[in-house]
Design a protein around this motif. Structure first.
Motif, PDB file in Angstrom:
ATOM      1  N   VAL A 182     -97.564  48.280 -96.789  1.00 52.85           N
ATOM      2  CA  VAL A 182     -98.159  49.755 -96.410  1.00 52.85           C
ATOM      3  C   VAL A 182     -96.702  50.759 -96.486  1.00 52.85           C
ATOM      4  O   VAL A 182     -97.046  51.712 -96.930  1.00 52.85           O
ATOM      5  N   GLN A 183     -95.758  50.189 -96.686  1.00 51.05           N
ATOM      6  CA  GLN A 183     -94.460  51.123 -96.792  1.00 51.05           C
ATOM      7  C   GLN A 183     -94.507  52.011 -97.851  1.00 51.05           C
ATOM      8  O   GLN A 183     -94.218  53.270 -97.775  1.00 51.05           O
ATOM      9  N   PRO A 184     -95.121  51.665 -99.216  1.00 52.32           N
ATOM     10  CA  PRO A 184     -94.840  52.632-100.149  1.00 52.32           C
ATOM     11  C   PRO A 184     -95.966  53.726 -99.891  1.00 52.32           C
ATOM     12  O   PRO A 184     -95.714  55.072-100.340  1.00 52.32           O
ATOM     13  N   PHE A 185     -97.229  53.336 -99.378  1.00 51.89           N
ATOM     14  CA  PHE A 185     -97.959  54.659 -98.908  1.00 51.89           C
ATOM     15  C   PHE A 185     -97.568  55.643 -98.019  1.00 51.89           C
ATOM     16  O   PHE A 185     -97.751  56.726 -97.962  1.00 51.89           O
ATOM     17  N   LEU A 186     -96.566  55.016 -96.879  1.00 52.58           N
ATOM     18  CA  LEU A 186     -96.316  55.838 -95.873  1.00 52.58           C
ATOM     19  C   LEU A 186     -94.956  56.784 -96.742  1.00 52.58           C
ATOM     20  O   LEU A 186     -94.947  58.183 -96.183  1.00 52.58           O
ATOM     21  N   THR A 187     -94.356  56.404 -97.625  1.00 47.17           N
ATOM     22  CA  THR A 187     -93.236  57.116 -98.254  1.00 47.17           C
ATOM     23  C   THR A 187     -94.032  58.178 -99.127  1.00 47.17           C
ATOM     24  O   THR A 187     -93.396  59.290 -99.090  1.00 47.17           O
TER      25      THR A 187
ATOM     26  N   SER B  37    -107.604  61.343-100.795  1.00 51.21           N
ATOM     27  CA  SER B  37    -107.986  61.656-102.177  1.00 51.21           C
ATOM     28  C   SER B  37    -106.690  61.476-102.978  1.00 51.21           C
ATOM     29  O   SER B  37    -107.049  60.786-103.886  1.00 51.21           O
ATOM     30  N   TYR B  38    -105.475  61.998-102.456  1.00 57.83           N
ATOM     31  CA  TYR B  38    -104.548  61.654-103.297  1.00 57.83           C
ATOM     32  C   TYR B  38    -103.879  60.170-103.328  1.00 57.83           C
ATOM     33  O   TYR B  38    -103.546  59.786-104.396  1.00 57.83           O
ATOM     34  N   ILE B  39    -104.108  59.456-102.189  1.00 62.28           N
ATOM     35  CA  ILE B  39    -103.981  58.219-102.232  1.00 62.28           C
ATOM     36  C   ILE B  39    -104.858  57.221-103.129  1.00 62.28           C
ATOM     37  O   ILE B  39    -104.390  56.666-104.003  1.00 62.28           O
ATOM     38  N   THR B  40    -106.184  57.647-103.216  1.00 61.99           N
ATOM     39  CA  THR B  40    -106.966  57.059-104.087  1.00 61.99           C
ATOM     40  C   THR B  40    -106.805  57.236-105.543  1.00 61.99           C
ATOM     41  O   THR B  40    -107.030  56.482-106.523  1.00 61.99           O
ATOM     42  N   GLN B  41    -106.180  58.483-105.710  1.00 61.03           N
ATOM     43  CA  GLN B  41    -105.774  58.839-107.202  1.00 61.03           C
ATOM     44  C   GLN B  41    -104.462  58.159-107.511  1.00 61.03           C
ATOM     45  O   GLN B  41    -104.425  57.830-108.927  1.00 61.03           O
TER      46      GLN B  41
ATOM     47  N   ARG C  70    -108.572  56.226 -96.361  1.00 58.63           N
ATOM     48  CA  ARG C  70    -108.564  57.006 -95.112  1.00 58.63           C
ATOM     49  C   ARG C  70    -107.978  56.068 -94.024  1.00 58.63           C
ATOM     50  O   ARG C  70    -107.466  56.681 -92.885  1.00 58.63           O
ATOM     51  N   ALA C  71    -108.050  54.923 -93.913  1.00 58.46           N
ATOM     52  CA  ALA C  71    -107.478  53.971 -92.828  1.00 58.46           C
ATOM     53  C   ALA C  71    -105.888  54.162 -92.972  1.00 58.46           C
ATOM     54  O   ALA C  71    -105.283  54.258 -92.001  1.00 58.46           O
ATOM     55  N   ILE C  72    -105.233  54.193 -93.983  1.00 58.46           N
ATOM     56  CA  ILE C  72    -103.844  54.241 -94.185  1.00 58.46           C
ATOM     57  C   ILE C  72    -103.177  55.750 -93.913  1.00 58.46           C
ATOM     58  O   ILE C  72    -102.552  55.839 -93.176  1.00 58.46           O
ATOM     59  N   LEU C  73    -104.329  56.795 -94.159  1.00 53.90           N
ATOM     60  CA  LEU C  73    -103.879  58.097 -93.730  1.00 53.90           C
ATOM     61  C   LEU C  73    -103.961  58.127 -92.090  1.00 53.90           C
ATOM     62  O   LEU C  73    -102.975  58.844 -91.626  1.00 53.90           O
TER      63      LEU C  73
END
Length: 72
Positions: free
Chosen positions: A19-24, A42-46, A56-59
């Motif tokens: 999950v670290q790359p998403f958090l960064t 939406s930025y995550i999915t893109q 949404r769960a990551i956010l």
């Protein structure tokens, strides 16, 4: 590799390391002021190969972490 990095986060079905790359990414997105963070999934999915449900769960995880730990 530390034990913490291997810890599994049930709510997002990932390890801390995964999950670290998403958090960064989300920290950088917030710092740059590109979007209201409530719309950041939406930025995550893109930018990552995840579904909107996963995004949404990551956010949600990031928001909880941000509230308890503050800005990275």
């Amino acid at each position: 590799m530390s034990e913490t990095e291997d810890r599994y986060i049930d709510s997002i079905n990932m390890t801390v390391r995964e999950v670290q790359p998403f958090l960064t990414y989300l920290d950088n997105l917030r710092e740059r002021g590109i979007t209201n963070m409530f719309g950041a999934s939406s930025y995550i999915t893109q930018n990552f190969d995840v579904t909107s449900t996963q995004a949404r769960a990551i956010l949600s995880y990031w928001m909880g972490k941000f509230i308890t730990e503050g800005a990275g």
